[in-house]
Design an enzyme around this catalytic site. Structure first.
Site, PDB file in Angstrom:
ATOM      1  N   ASN A  34      19.778  63.886   3.622  1.00  0.00           N
ATOM      2  CA  ASN A  34      19.283  64.479   4.857  1.00  0.00           C
ATOM      3  C   ASN A  34      17.767  64.361   4.842  1.00  0.00           C
ATOM      4  O   ASN A  34      17.213  63.545   4.092  1.00  0.00           O
ATOM      5  CB  ASN A  34      19.780  65.927   5.016  1.00  0.00           C
ATOM      6  N   TYR A 170      24.480  61.304   8.189  1.00  0.00           N
ATOM      7  CA  TYR A 170      23.366  61.263   7.237  1.00  0.00           C
ATOM      8  C   TYR A 170      22.536  60.001   7.399  1.00  0.00           C
ATOM      9  O   TYR A 170      22.886  59.092   8.148  1.00  0.00           O
ATOM     10  CB  TYR A 170      23.918  61.352   5.802  1.00  0.00           C
ATOM     11  N   LYS A 196      28.051  66.729  13.856  1.00  0.00           N
ATOM     12  CA  LYS A 196      26.675  67.144  13.547  1.00  0.00           C
ATOM     13  C   LYS A 196      25.986  66.015  12.801  1.00  0.00           C
ATOM     14  O   LYS A 196      26.575  65.445  11.877  1.00  0.00           O
ATOM     15  CB  LYS A 196      26.690  68.411  12.694  1.00  0.00           C
ATOM     16  N   LYS A 198      22.119  64.461  11.105  1.00  0.00           N
ATOM     17  CA  LYS A 198      20.831  64.853  10.547  1.00  0.00           C
ATOM     18  C   LYS A 198      19.681  64.338  11.412  1.00  0.00           C
ATOM     19  O   LYS A 198      19.773  63.249  11.999  1.00  0.00           O
ATOM     20  CB  LYS A 198      20.688  64.297   9.122  1.00  0.00           C
ATOM     21  N   ALA A 228      17.955  69.659  10.968  1.00  0.00           N
ATOM     22  CA  ALA A 228      16.701  69.191  10.357  1.00  0.00           C
ATOM     23  C   ALA A 228      16.546  69.661   8.915  1.00  0.00           C
ATOM     24  O   ALA A 228      15.561  69.313   8.249  1.00  0.00           O
ATOM     25  CB  ALA A 228      15.514  69.663  11.186  1.00  0.00           C
ATOM     26  N   ASN A 229      17.498  70.470   8.438  1.00  0.00           N
ATOM     27  CA  ASN A 229      17.464  70.933   7.039  1.00  0.00           C
ATOM     28  C   ASN A 229      16.119  71.534   6.620  1.00  0.00           C
ATOM     29  O   ASN A 229      15.645  71.325   5.501  1.00  0.00           O
ATOM     30  CB  ASN A 229      17.861  69.805   6.078  1.00  0.00           C
ATOM     31  N   GLU A 253      19.695  72.811  14.310  1.00  0.00           N
ATOM     32  CA  GLU A 253      19.929  73.562  13.063  1.00  0.00           C
ATOM     33  C   GLU A 253      18.745  73.495  12.108  1.00  0.00           C
ATOM     34  O   GLU A 253      18.159  72.440  11.912  1.00  0.00           O
ATOM     35  CB  GLU A 253      21.183  72.988  12.397  1.00  0.00           C
ATOM     36  N   GLU A 279      22.142  79.079   6.398  1.00  0.00           N
ATOM     37  CA  GLU A 279      22.872  78.587   5.223  1.00  0.00           C
ATOM     38  C   GLU A 279      22.072  78.772   3.937  1.00  0.00           C
ATOM     39  O   GLU A 279      22.650  78.781   2.855  1.00  0.00           O
ATOM     40  CB  GLU A 279      23.261  77.120   5.403  1.00  0.00           C
ATOM     41  N   HIS A 336      28.216  77.474   6.748  1.00  0.00           N
ATOM     42  CA  HIS A 336      27.968  76.200   6.069  1.00  0.00           C
ATOM     43  C   HIS A 336      29.065  75.984   5.027  1.00  0.00           C
ATOM     44  O   HIS A 336      29.615  76.929   4.495  1.00  0.00           O
ATOM     45  CB  HIS A 336      26.593  76.291   5.392  1.00  0.00           C
ATOM     46  N   GLU A 355      32.889  73.929   9.735  1.00  0.00           N
ATOM     47  CA  GLU A 355      32.546  72.511   9.692  1.00  0.00           C
ATOM     48  C   GLU A 355      33.457  71.805   8.706  1.00  0.00           C
ATOM     49  O   GLU A 355      34.177  72.445   7.944  1.00  0.00           O
ATOM     50  CB  GLU A 355      31.066  72.311   9.334  1.00  0.00           C
TER      51      GLU A 355
HETATM   52 MG    MG Z   1      22.655  72.448   7.587  1.00  0.00          MG
END
Ligand code: MG
Length: 403
Positions: A34, A170, A196, A198, A228-229, A253, A279, A336, A355
């Site tokens: 990610n 990813y 979803k 990344k 966007a982690n 996210e 998460e 998560h 998810e």
């Molecule tokens: Mg996430």
């Protein structure tokens, strides 16, 4: 099968006991990334609680693990937590009726001599054990774990399936956008309708075509979430939010650092779409701070706290109660994880959905072949506990751990 489908023995005459606790580090497969990490070197702690109860000649064993996207916690388990549990009298670990184990007490004993705050890797170590206790209890009752959770937490019946989206999208080392397309089409063939992907790993001008490609495959923006982690600072998050606003995506996210509640609040003030985060909050108190200071909107934004990273289901349920006290709905929760444990959690506690990781993070990610996916909703099988024995790649590792 090593583990029995149904517990048929008579009620025990003596207090039931956990006779052994084992843990092993397992590797996750998949060289994907990610915006922040490559998952290639990530590991997971698989834990087995071996009881003195037998079914069809075999011990009844509860399994748990500490979710996905971080690291195994073998050292914390071996050096701090397991010695505490080894010293405790067996009656401290059983529930009031004596018919199963007390997951809350187990987590409490595991945390003896630990200071409050600073919830880091130990939260995952305790979680693996606490989750294994729920698996064990459900197996002792011969039922899927979501039923045990519903009964224990007094949650109303709400069907046998729950909305699911395929998480992935990813960055790949080569041909990233083409492989993103292939990946989402593969999920679509499997029956997933929502996805979803990344963002933040490339420049914005390169991310936008990825988002457009994903929206084109899904058919509309509200079937695509972007994650966007925690990659962006405030200005970058605002820039991304402005760029994606016209697509009316399902959610944005973890735009910034998960503990930067001010960033989250400011972003939400200027973004009309939903924001998802949580998460990387591992405790009730961290989650309460998000509720207090993060600007999360009632009925709109999404909470993603994951019991596998945060002390297990007992703590997760405390978080749910706090959310409801703040006026949020549990349907705003999509934990998560993307694995069988969180499927049972989401179904058992009446959350919004879950998810799935159909293509990555094996042997932990995704669901077993016995789960059914119909119209974007997934149902677990009738296997007792979390049904982890039905995960083909995971089962041999479980057998190795207990044999
Ligand atoms: Mg996430």
């Amino acid at each position: 099968m090593l583990l029995a489908i149904k517990y048929t023995a008579a009620l025990p005459r003596a207090i039931m006991r956990i006779v052994d606790i084992r843990e092993v580090t397992i590797n996750l497969k998949g060289g994907v990334s990610n915006a922040i990490v490559n998952f290639h070197k990530h590991t997971v702690s698989l834990v087995a609680l071996i009881s003195d109860q037998f079914s069809e000649g075999k011990p009844v064993v509860g399994f748990g693990f500490n979710s996905i996207g971080r690291f195994a916690q073998g050292e914390i388990l071996r050096e701090r937590i397991l010695p505490r549990l080894a010293e405790v009298a067996p009656e401290k670990l059983v529930n009031r009726s004596g018919s199963g184990f007390n997951a809350e007490a187990l987590a409490q004993i595991a945390m003896q001599n630990e200071k409050p705050g600073g919830h880091g890797d130990r939260a995952g170590a305790v979680a693996a054990l606490e989750l294994a206790a729920w698996d064990l209890n459900a197996k002792l009752l011969g039922e899927p774990a979501y039923k045990t959770l519903r009964r224990h937490f007094d949650v109303a019946e709400s069907g046998v399936s729950i909305p699911v989206y395929a998480a992935g999208g990813y960055y790949y080392p080569k041909d990233s956008t083409k492989r993103l397309n292939d990946e989402l089409l593969r999920y679509q063939e499997l029956g997933y309708h929502s996805f979803k992907i990344k963002v933040g790993g490339y420049e914005l001008r390169e991310d936008i075509p990825r988002i457009e490609a994903a929206v084109a495959i899904a058919g509309c923006g509200d079937k695509i979430a972007v994650d966007a982690n925690g990659r962006f600072d405030l200005q970058e998050a605002l820039t991304m939010a402005a760029a994606i606003e016209p697509y009316k995506l399902r959610w944005f996210e973890e735009p910034g650092d998960p503990l930067d509640f001010d960033l989250n609040r400011i972003l939400i003030e200027s973004y009309s779409g939903s924001v998802a985060t949580g998460e990387n909050l591992f405790s009730l108190m961290d989650s309460k701070n998000l509720m207090r200071f993060g600007g999360m909107r009632l009925g709109k934004d999404i909470f993603q706290m994951d019991p596998g990273l945060g002390y297990g289901i007992t703590e997760y349920h405390r978080i749910l109660k706090a959310l409801e006290e703040f006026g949020y709905q549990r349907k705003q929760c999509y934990p998560h994880g993307g694995h069988l444990i969180n499927l049972h959690l989401a179904l058992g506690l009446g959350l919004g959905g879950c998810e799935a990781y159909p293509g990555v993070f094996q042997p932990i990610g995704g669901y077993s072949a016995q789960c059914s996916l119909v119209d974007g909703k997934i149902a677990p099988s009738d296997a007792p506990g979390f049904g982890l024995e039905q995960k083909q790649e995971l089962y041999p590792l479980m057998c190795e751990l207990v044999n």
